[in-house]
Design an enzyme around this catalytic site. Sequence first.
Site, PDB file in Angstrom:
ATOM      1  CE  LYS A  53       4.066   3.987  -2.911  1.00  0.00           C
ATOM      2  NZ  LYS A  53       4.564   2.984  -2.041  1.00  0.00           N
ATOM      3  CD  GLN A  97       3.848  -0.917  -2.368  1.00  0.00           C
ATOM      4  OE1 GLN A  97       4.326   0.124  -2.836  1.00  0.00           O
ATOM      5  NE2 GLN A  97       3.175  -0.513  -1.342  1.00  0.00           N
ATOM      6  CG  ASP A 120       8.753   3.936   2.244  1.00  0.00           C
ATOM      7  OD1 ASP A 120       8.208   4.723   1.651  1.00  0.00           O
ATOM      8  OD2 ASP A 120       8.941   2.784   1.642  1.00  0.00           O
TER       9      ASP A 120
END
Length: 283
Positions: A53, A97, A120
Site C-alpha cells: 500500500k 490493517q 476501505d
Amino acid sequence: MYKVIDGKALAENLRSDLKKKISEYKYKYGEDIGLAVVLVGNNPASQVYVRNKIKACEEVGVKSYAYYLPEETSQNELEDLLHSLAEDKNIHGILVQLPLPKHLNAESALKIIPFEKDVDGFSAENVGKLSQNAQCLVACTPNGVMKMLESENISVRGKKAVVIGRSDIVGKPMAMLLLNADATVTVCHSKTQNLKEECLQADILVAAVGKAKFVTADMVKQGAVVIDVGMNRDENGKLCGDVDFDAVKEKCSYITPVPKGVGPMTITMLMYNTYIAALRSRS
Ligand code: NAP
C-alpha cells in the site's frame, strides 16, 4: 472464444491516470493528499500488505503516514492515535490493517474513523450509503471488479448476476454494486441449496469464497462472465483463485485470472478512494 481481463494492465493504466489527477490536485491546492496506514503487531502477511500500500502511494503521489505499533499496544493507545488522525487536516484517508491482535477490539477502533476518511469503505455510514446508492467510499475489491467490467464495456443492466460469498468486505458490497448497476442479483453462501443450479443461471458470476478451484466448469453457463476474487494456495503452494481457470475459461466470454486479475485492482481502488476523499474534503 473467451477473453482474459488483465487486471494488472488495467490497474497500471488507472494508476497512471490517478497520478496525473493527484499532481493536478497538488498544484491546485498546494498540498499533499495524505493516507495514514496503521499496522499493529508483526503479522507477516499484514506487513506485506502494508508495504504494498505504501509503495502504491509512492507510485501515484499520495503522501503516506505509516504507524507501526507494537503487538502490545493497548486499545486506548490505538484509539488515541485514530482520534488524532481523524482530526488531522493533512490526512484524507485512514486505514487500519486487519486483523488486529486478538486483545484489541477492531469494531470499536474502526468506529473512530470518520466516514469521510474511511477509504476501505467498511464503516456503517459508507455501507448504508452504498445500499441507498448514494455518494460514498466503496469497498476497494468490489469497486475494482466494477471497474474491470466497465473497462470491457460489459453491460450489467438487466443481467443475472450471482455472487458466491457474503462477507462484509467483498460479497455484500459486490452484490450491492451490481444491484445499483441494475443487475438482478443472487447472493450465495455456505448454506445455499443447489449452488450449482444458482450459478448456472449467472450471466455474471463472481466467486468470493476463499476455496481453491471451487467453481468448476459444470457450474458455469456458456458465455458467462466469470470474476475470480479468491486468493488461495493450491496443493503446490501456488497462488490460485476460487475458479478452476483452465476448465472454466472455455465456457466464458470473459474471465479474470489469478494472479493479475482482481488483486492488483484492490490497492488501485484504495488510492482512488484516497483521492476522492481528498477532493470531497475540499467541497
Ligand atoms: P470470507 O469472509 O471467508 O467469506 C467467504 C464466503 O464464502 C462466506 O460468505 C461463506 O459463506 C462463503 N462460502 C464458504 N464456503 C462456501 C460454500 N461451500 N458454498 C458457498 N459459499 C461458501 O472471505 P472474503 O474475505 O470474502 O474473501 C473471499 C476470497 O477473496 C478469499 O480467497 C480472499 O483471500 C479473497 N480476497 C481477495 C481480495 C483481492 O484483492 N483479490 C480481497 C479480499 C479478499 P458463509 O457466510 O455462509 O460462511
